[in-house]
Write a protein that holds these residues in place. Structure first.
Motif, PDB file in Angstrom:
ATOM      1  N   HIS A  12       0.832  -1.205   0.000  1.00 43.40           N
ATOM      2  CA  HIS A  12       0.000   0.000   0.000  1.00 43.40           C
ATOM      3  C   HIS A  12       0.865   1.254   0.000  1.00 43.40           C
ATOM      4  N   PHE A  13       1.999   1.219   0.673  1.00 38.69           N
ATOM      5  CA  PHE A  13       2.906   2.370   0.727  1.00 38.69           C
ATOM      6  C   PHE A  13       3.456   2.695  -0.653  1.00 38.69           C
ATOM      7  N   ILE A  14       3.938   1.680  -1.384  1.00 36.37           N
ATOM      8  CA  ILE A  14       4.538   1.968  -2.692  1.00 36.37           C
ATOM      9  C   ILE A  14       3.490   2.304  -3.748  1.00 36.37           C
ATOM     10  N   HIS A  15       2.223   2.022  -3.451  1.00 38.20           N
ATOM     11  CA  HIS A  15       1.144   2.445  -4.336  1.00 38.20           C
ATOM     12  C   HIS A  15       0.489   3.744  -3.834  1.00 38.20           C
ATOM     13  N   PHE A  16       1.136   4.392  -2.888  1.00 43.79           N
ATOM     14  CA  PHE A  16       0.732   5.695  -2.337  1.00 43.79           C
ATOM     15  C   PHE A  16      -0.608   5.662  -1.613  1.00 43.79           C
ATOM     16  N   ASP A  17      -0.977   4.532  -1.062  1.00 48.09           N
ATOM     17  CA  ASP A  17      -2.167   4.409  -0.218  1.00 48.09           C
ATOM     18  C   ASP A  17      -1.680   4.418   1.233  1.00 48.09           C
ATOM     19  N   PHE A  18      -1.335   5.615   1.706  1.00 45.73           N
ATOM     20  CA  PHE A  18      -0.663   5.744   2.998  1.00 45.73           C
ATOM     21  C   PHE A  18      -1.574   5.438   4.185  1.00 45.73           C
ATOM     22  N   THR A  19      -2.856   5.723   4.069  1.00 47.19           N
ATOM     23  CA  THR A  19      -3.753   5.453   5.196  1.00 47.19           C
ATOM     24  C   THR A  19      -3.877   3.948   5.440  1.00 47.19           C
ATOM     25  N   LYS A  20      -3.994   3.177   4.384  1.00 43.94           N
ATOM     26  CA  LYS A  20      -4.091   1.724   4.527  1.00 43.94           C
ATOM     27  C   LYS A  20      -2.759   1.149   5.012  1.00 43.94           C
ATOM     28  N   ALA A  21      -1.643   1.698   4.522  1.00 39.65           N
ATOM     29  CA  ALA A  21      -0.319   1.250   4.984  1.00 39.65           C
ATOM     30  C   ALA A  21      -0.179   1.505   6.478  1.00 39.65           C
ATOM     31  N   TRP A  22      -0.653   2.641   6.941  1.00 41.74           N
ATOM     32  CA  TRP A  22      -0.594   2.982   8.364  1.00 41.74           C
ATOM     33  C   TRP A  22      -1.432   2.000   9.182  1.00 41.74           C
ATOM     34  N   GLU A  23      -2.591   1.601   8.644  1.00 41.68           N
ATOM     35  CA  GLU A  23      -3.456   0.656   9.356  1.00 41.68           C
ATOM     36  C   GLU A  23      -2.805  -0.721   9.477  1.00 41.68           C
ATOM     37  N   SER A  45       6.037   0.693   8.873  1.00 41.94           N
ATOM     38  CA  SER A  45       6.370   0.759   7.445  1.00 41.94           C
ATOM     39  C   SER A  45       6.849   2.154   7.055  1.00 41.94           C
ATOM     40  N   PHE A  46       6.429   3.159   7.776  1.00 43.87           N
ATOM     41  CA  PHE A  46       6.852   4.527   7.472  1.00 43.87           C
ATOM     42  C   PHE A  46       8.299   4.783   7.888  1.00 43.87           C
ATOM     43  N   ILE A  47       8.864   3.879   8.656  1.00 42.66           N
ATOM     44  CA  ILE A  47      10.285   3.955   9.015  1.00 42.66           C
ATOM     45  C   ILE A  47      11.091   2.990   8.155  1.00 42.66           C
ATOM     46  N   VAL A  48      10.576   1.784   7.972  1.00 46.70           N
ATOM     47  CA  VAL A  48      11.327   0.724   7.296  1.00 46.70           C
ATOM     48  C   VAL A  48      11.467   0.987   5.797  1.00 46.70           C
ATOM     49  N   ILE A  49      10.402   1.364   5.122  1.00 51.82           N
ATOM     50  CA  ILE A  49      10.449   1.521   3.666  1.00 51.82           C
ATOM     51  C   ILE A  49      11.406   2.628   3.228  1.00 51.82           C
ATOM     52  N   PRO A  50      11.399   3.800   3.852  1.00 50.24           N
ATOM     53  CA  PRO A  50      12.416   4.789   3.454  1.00 50.24           C
ATOM     54  C   PRO A  50      13.845   4.326   3.726  1.00 50.24           C
ATOM     55  N   MET A  51      14.029   3.432   4.702  1.00 53.01           N
ATOM     56  CA  MET A  51      15.372   2.906   4.971  1.00 53.01           C
ATOM     57  C   MET A  51      15.808   1.906   3.900  1.00 53.01           C
ATOM     58  N   LEU A  52      14.881   1.350   3.156  1.00 54.61           N
ATOM     59  CA  LEU A  52      15.218   0.417   2.085  1.00 54.61           C
ATOM     60  C   LEU A  52      15.722   1.137   0.832  1.00 54.61           C
TER      61      LEU A  52
END
Length: 104
Positions: free
Chosen positions: A57-68, A73-80
């Protein structure tokens, strides 16, 4: 020889994986049971539970669902992202520029 095969396989998979995930539908991993051992055996969600779904959901820019699914994921994905850049440079036998080279 084996080291070269492992090196290229690891880096090529690292480079291609985000593009493959982008081609899949956003809800591709939303269905089905969890394969987490912690959840299966003890019934307790671990810190990584929902990370794959959150990543999709994060890489498809669906941030609300990614947060749920998983707030981490908001820490891990930018670290990748730096690891992805590093794989691109390693496959070309180049050094990372400036600050990235010092961090890696």
């Amino acid at each position: 020889m084996v080291k070269k095969v492992v090196f290229y396989t690891r880096n090529i998979i690292t480079i291609i994986a985000p593009f493959v995930l982008l081609l899949l539908p956003v809800d591709f991993f939303d269905k089905g049971d969890s394969i987490c051992l912690s959840k299966s055996l003890a019934g307790i969600e671990c810190y990584a539970c929902g990370m794959t779904r959150a990543t999709m959901h994060f890489i498809h820019f669906d941030f609300t669902k990614a947060w749920e699914y998983n707030k981490l994921s908001f820490i891990v994905i930018p670290m990748l992202f730096p690891l992805w850049i590093k794989a691109i440079y390693e496959i070309q036998n180049k050094k990372l520029p400036g600050l990235l080279n010092k961090l890696m």
